[in-house]
Motif scaffolding. Structure first.
Motif: not given
Length: 287
Positions: A182-193
């Motif tokens: 769950q945390n990894l998905y949220a972190s990836i969204q930060k990068i993809l932003a």
């Protein structure tokens, strides 16, 4: 600003280390260095680090920072050796204390092992910034693979460690202690932003099926469109189910036992005994 990036690929561990240089000066940083380690004999070598040192000296560069994206479980860090030879400050996430507390118990380190991150010169919080000469480095906290993973955004480049791999390979495992899909998905969204043209430099490459060459540079846009695990707007629940199912099939990295013990100490070996000999521990049924 566009930093100059030179990559060093370590075949035994599939690790990519980077020298990141201010294009308007001589200042540079080293990201995710490798100390060669032979598991069978317990012997170390500095061949990989020496290649970085030779590059830096031949280009008359000045090392400002030796940066870790996280506490690696698949290779040993050469940070202390590089610092001794070149100078610079060693930096990592302030969540290193979580890693030290977790694995201090796993390896039965006792009270003499400091769990406050003091082995490192600088502990970074999310939103911090530092400089490599005129280059600004913005620190993103991107946990999931481990609680102490960082992404370094340097000009038009992002160094993501193990959070993302090349689009055809996917994302990092999350089954180590303290990991979270769950945390990894949220972190990836930060990068993809980040802007779509932002260059992404990954920490490892394993040549996805059908690809014959190692690769380590891509873009935010390419990841958003084509990453096999998160591309195309994949929903969080689908990602978590995929990641947890996949992780349940994976074995432990070959060098996890020496890597964690050394890297949670900023690349330093455990204290020697009275005869000056150094030993690493093998925990039974703990990992």
């Amino acid at each position: 600003m566009t930093p100059d990036v030179t990559a060093f690929f370590d075949d035994p561990t599939n690790t990519v280390s980077y020298v990141v240089k201010d294009p308007h000066g001589t200042a540079c940083a080293i990201i995710d260095s490798v100390l060669d380690f032979d598991h069978a004999s317990g012997s170390t070598d500095t061949k990989n680090a020496d290649a970085i040192i030779a590059h830096i000296k031949s280009h008359a560069l000045d090392v400002a920072w030796i940066l870790e994206s996280h506490v690696h479980a698949d290779h040993l860090s050469a940070a202390p050796y590089l610092q001794e030879q070149l100078g610079g400050k060693i930096g990592i996430s302030d969540n290193i204390t979580v890693i030290q507390d977790t694995f201090g118990k796993v390896f039965n380190e006792g009270t003499e092992f400091q769990r406050d991150g003091s082995q490192f010169d600088q502990l970074f919080k999310d939103g911090d910034s530092i400089h490599i000469g005129q280059l600004r480095v913005d620190i993103l906290h991107t946990p999931g693979h481990t609680p102490a993973c960082l992404t370094y955004v340097i000009g038009d480049a992002a160094f993501v460690g193990d959070t993302l791999f090349m689009p055809d390979f996917g994302t990092a495992r999350c089954d180590f202690p303290g990991g979270s899909a769950q945390n990894l998905y949220a972190s990836i969204q930060k990068i993809l932003a980040l802007p779509g043209e932002t260059r992404i430099f990954v920490g490892h490459d394993y040549k996805a099926p059908g690809r014959e060459e190692f690769a380590w540079e891509t873009t935010v846009g390419a990841q958003k469109a084509a990453n096999v695990h998160v591309g195309g707007g994949r929903a969080a629940d689908d990602f978590v189910q995929m990641r947890e199912t996949r992780d349940a099939t994976l074995g432990m990295p070959r060098l996890i036992v020496p890597s964690l013990q050394v890297n949670m100490r900023a690349g330093n070996m455990p204290e020697p005994d009275d005869q000056g000999d150094v030993f690493l521990k093998i925990p039974i049924n703990k990992l």
